[in-house]
Design a protein around this motif. Sequence first.
Motif, PDB file in Angstrom:
ATOM      1  N   GLN A 100      31.314  42.221  61.930  1.00 48.74           N
ATOM      2  CA  GLN A 100      29.990  41.763  61.536  1.00 48.74           C
ATOM      3  C   GLN A 100      29.757  40.320  61.966  1.00 48.74           C
ATOM      4  OE1 GLN A 100      29.188  41.076  57.260  1.00 48.74           O
ATOM      5  NE2 GLN A 100      27.559  42.605  57.470  1.00 48.74           N
ATOM      6  N   LEU A 101      30.762  39.485  61.835  1.00 49.66           N
ATOM      7  CA  LEU A 101      30.639  38.098  62.285  1.00 49.66           C
ATOM      8  C   LEU A 101      30.467  38.024  63.798  1.00 49.66           C
ATOM      9  CD1 LEU A 101      30.730  35.055  61.734  1.00 49.66           C
ATOM     10  CD2 LEU A 101      33.228  35.190  61.859  1.00 49.66           C
ATOM     11  N   ALA A 102      31.209  38.848  64.536  1.00 45.85           N
ATOM     12  CA  ALA A 102      31.060  38.867  65.988  1.00 45.85           C
ATOM     13  C   ALA A 102      29.657  39.335  66.381  1.00 45.85           C
ATOM     14  CB  ALA A 102      32.123  39.769  66.603  1.00 45.85           C
ATOM     15  N   HIS A 103      29.101  40.286  65.637  1.00 47.99           N
ATOM     16  CA  HIS A 103      27.741  40.748  65.923  1.00 47.99           C
ATOM     17  C   HIS A 103      26.719  39.645  65.677  1.00 47.99           C
ATOM     18  CE1 HIS A 103      24.327  43.386  66.289  1.00 47.99           C
ATOM     19  NE2 HIS A 103      23.979  43.215  65.021  1.00 47.99           N
ATOM     20  N   ILE A 104      26.905  38.888  64.626  1.00 48.17           N
ATOM     21  CA  ILE A 104      25.993  37.774  64.349  1.00 48.17           C
ATOM     22  C   ILE A 104      26.068  36.726  65.460  1.00 48.17           C
ATOM     23  CG2 ILE A 104      25.590  35.836  62.774  1.00 48.17           C
ATOM     24  CD1 ILE A 104      26.357  37.656  60.476  1.00 48.17           C
ATOM     25  N   GLN A 105      27.264  36.414  65.895  1.00 47.84           N
ATOM     26  CA  GLN A 105      27.403  35.448  66.980  1.00 47.84           C
ATOM     27  C   GLN A 105      26.776  35.957  68.271  1.00 47.84           C
ATOM     28  OE1 GLN A 105      31.627  34.843  67.107  1.00 47.84           O
ATOM     29  NE2 GLN A 105      31.643  33.438  65.349  1.00 47.84           N
ATOM     30  N   ILE A 111      19.534  35.224  71.217  1.00 45.86           N
ATOM     31  CA  ILE A 111      18.306  34.531  70.829  1.00 45.86           C
ATOM     32  C   ILE A 111      18.208  33.170  71.501  1.00 45.86           C
ATOM     33  CG2 ILE A 111      17.156  33.444  68.864  1.00 45.86           C
ATOM     34  CD1 ILE A 111      18.131  35.763  67.146  1.00 45.86           C
ATOM     35  N   SER A 112      19.318  32.452  71.558  1.00 46.70           N
ATOM     36  CA  SER A 112      19.308  31.147  72.218  1.00 46.70           C
ATOM     37  C   SER A 112      18.979  31.268  73.698  1.00 46.70           C
ATOM     38  CB  SER A 112      20.669  30.471  72.029  1.00 46.70           C
ATOM     39  OG  SER A 112      20.730  29.251  72.723  1.00 46.70           O
ATOM     40  N   THR A 113      19.510  32.289  74.357  1.00 44.92           N
ATOM     41  CA  THR A 113      19.238  32.477  75.783  1.00 44.92           C
ATOM     42  C   THR A 113      17.780  32.834  76.022  1.00 44.92           C
ATOM     43  OG1 THR A 113      21.512  33.219  76.123  1.00 44.92           O
ATOM     44  CG2 THR A 113      19.926  33.747  77.834  1.00 44.92           C
ATOM     45  N   LEU A 154      19.031  39.534  63.190  1.00 50.03           N
ATOM     46  CA  LEU A 154      19.912  38.445  62.778  1.00 50.03           C
ATOM     47  C   LEU A 154      19.717  38.111  61.302  1.00 50.03           C
ATOM     48  CD1 LEU A 154      21.953  36.235  63.457  1.00 50.03           C
ATOM     49  CD2 LEU A 154      20.059  34.799  64.214  1.00 50.03           C
ATOM     50  N   GLU A 155      18.482  38.094  60.875  1.00 51.37           N
ATOM     51  CA  GLU A 155      18.217  37.803  59.460  1.00 51.37           C
ATOM     52  C   GLU A 155      18.835  38.870  58.566  1.00 51.37           C
ATOM     53  OE1 GLU A 155      14.380  37.036  56.480  1.00 51.37           O
ATOM     54  OE2 GLU A 155      14.097  37.483  58.616  1.00 51.37           O
TER      55      GLU A 155
END
Length: 543
Positions: A100-105, A111-113, A154-155
């Motif tokens: 789950q943490l890897a998915h968030i990252q 989103i940044s890209t 992401l939210e």
Amino acid sequence: MGGLRKLAVPFVASGPSGVAVRTRLKQLAPADEEVLRLVGAHLGTLASRDLKARCADALAHDGEAWAARKREMTPLSSSRWAGAITKASHDQWALSRRCQLAHIQSLEAGISTIRHRLCLPLREKGGRRAPGGYHSRQEWHAKARRLHVLEDRLEQARTDRDAGVVHVVRGGKHLARTRHHLAAAQLTETGWRQRWEAERWFLKADGESGKRYGNETVRVSPEGEVSIKLPAPLKELANAPHGRYVLACQVHFPHRGQEWADRVEANRAIAYRIHYDTARGRWYLTASWQIPRTQTVPIEAALTQGVIGVDMNADHLAAWRLDVHGNPVGDPRRFPFDLSGPAGHRDAQVRHALTGLLHWARACGVTAIAVEDLDFTADKTRERHGRKRRFRQLISGMPTGRLRARLTSMADHTGIAIIAVDPAYTSRWGAQHWQKPLTSKIRKTTRHDAAAVAIGRRAQGYPIRRRTAPPPHDQSDRAGHRTVQARPGIPWREGTRPRIPGPRTRSVGPGRGANAGDQNAQHRSGHSAEHESWQQDSLPLSL
């Protein structure tokens, strides 16, 4: 050089901390298979219930809740089966949290890209560090809509993580979705159902040191006899004392069999897992145990016999041997593999290629193999290489982590150290400085071969560049010494070279060479014609 990032220091990869070996359960009787199916299905149902309870506890889980779940499950199985099931549920929940943490990252990187590319003008050219603008107005509009979708995901993912909510599918999400695409997967509904049920069975038990043969639940004797502790509702199926069922077949482990036998004789902990392959219709037994991590040797000691640099690609390993001075020796080698097909085939291909690499290293007498410390996590996002679908599939299919872990495990007993180096600029600088010099009429050096040389030199602490550009003026030391030719620890590295008497070039003026006094030495055929007359001898009369 100011734009280049700082390179990480090479290091020797640590050895494995566990061993897993597998063998086949041959010649099982029909009654044995039926018992294994019943036990696996019953324990699988309990495992599904326990995993649901563990996910419901979320972040409020503690040791008391774990003990309560185990007490509730013990009458339906046994104390050891309940301990194995609850531990597996806890490990699965922890693994889901990491995923789950890897998915968030990954969502944050996408989103940044997108935000960066939306701010650029259309058709803005990008670089290696950051992509450029979008190609058309339609693509810009589609990515703007996708940005809102990713922000909502992401939210939701952040909300779930804060609450400790994870989403787990026993049997695998991929197999669950295959149910809706049976034609594409070339499966029937019956075949899919058999595979789905087999994946959800639970037939594994952790070992316990001090107990008989290292495991009280699934026990394997030194002679290869396999017995299983039956759950309480299935005790009427027992064919041995104390509610145990003994299989008709006997097993042995061809690989690491002596190590397994030593642990069994010493009653040391061994974990077992029974698995059914529905495609082949075969039963397998996997034994695993922990081993003390091998003490890594200093990198200087590992490089005493040179090194083999390895560049990993999508379909082969490019390797080249380097001596202790960083010079390529012999010809490059290639070890091909095919990463298409199922996971078992891909893993076998990787093991076959690494076996050939290790055999070649032992034949050369080299005790170190240098590989890149690759991590494509940031480059796998579709937002960075949206139109380059084949490139995204290429880097996603390269088993970078599996290859290094597999190579480290296989090299543990060979005395070969695995050195991980920073992968920055190895392909570019290798092709720039080594591809052309190493190419000849009988050998065509590829970009991957040159990258292998660059990787090996970086592991040895040498610069990748072969030499600097010649000094200005007349290529002498007037403008300074070529410092790249000497290592940083060499005395007088920054000084000029000593003056060597005699001519410095092949073009020697008259009277200035080392043999200037003997003019005859300047003529290849003997005496020069301009310093001595020449007359042909007359023929002898005897002829």
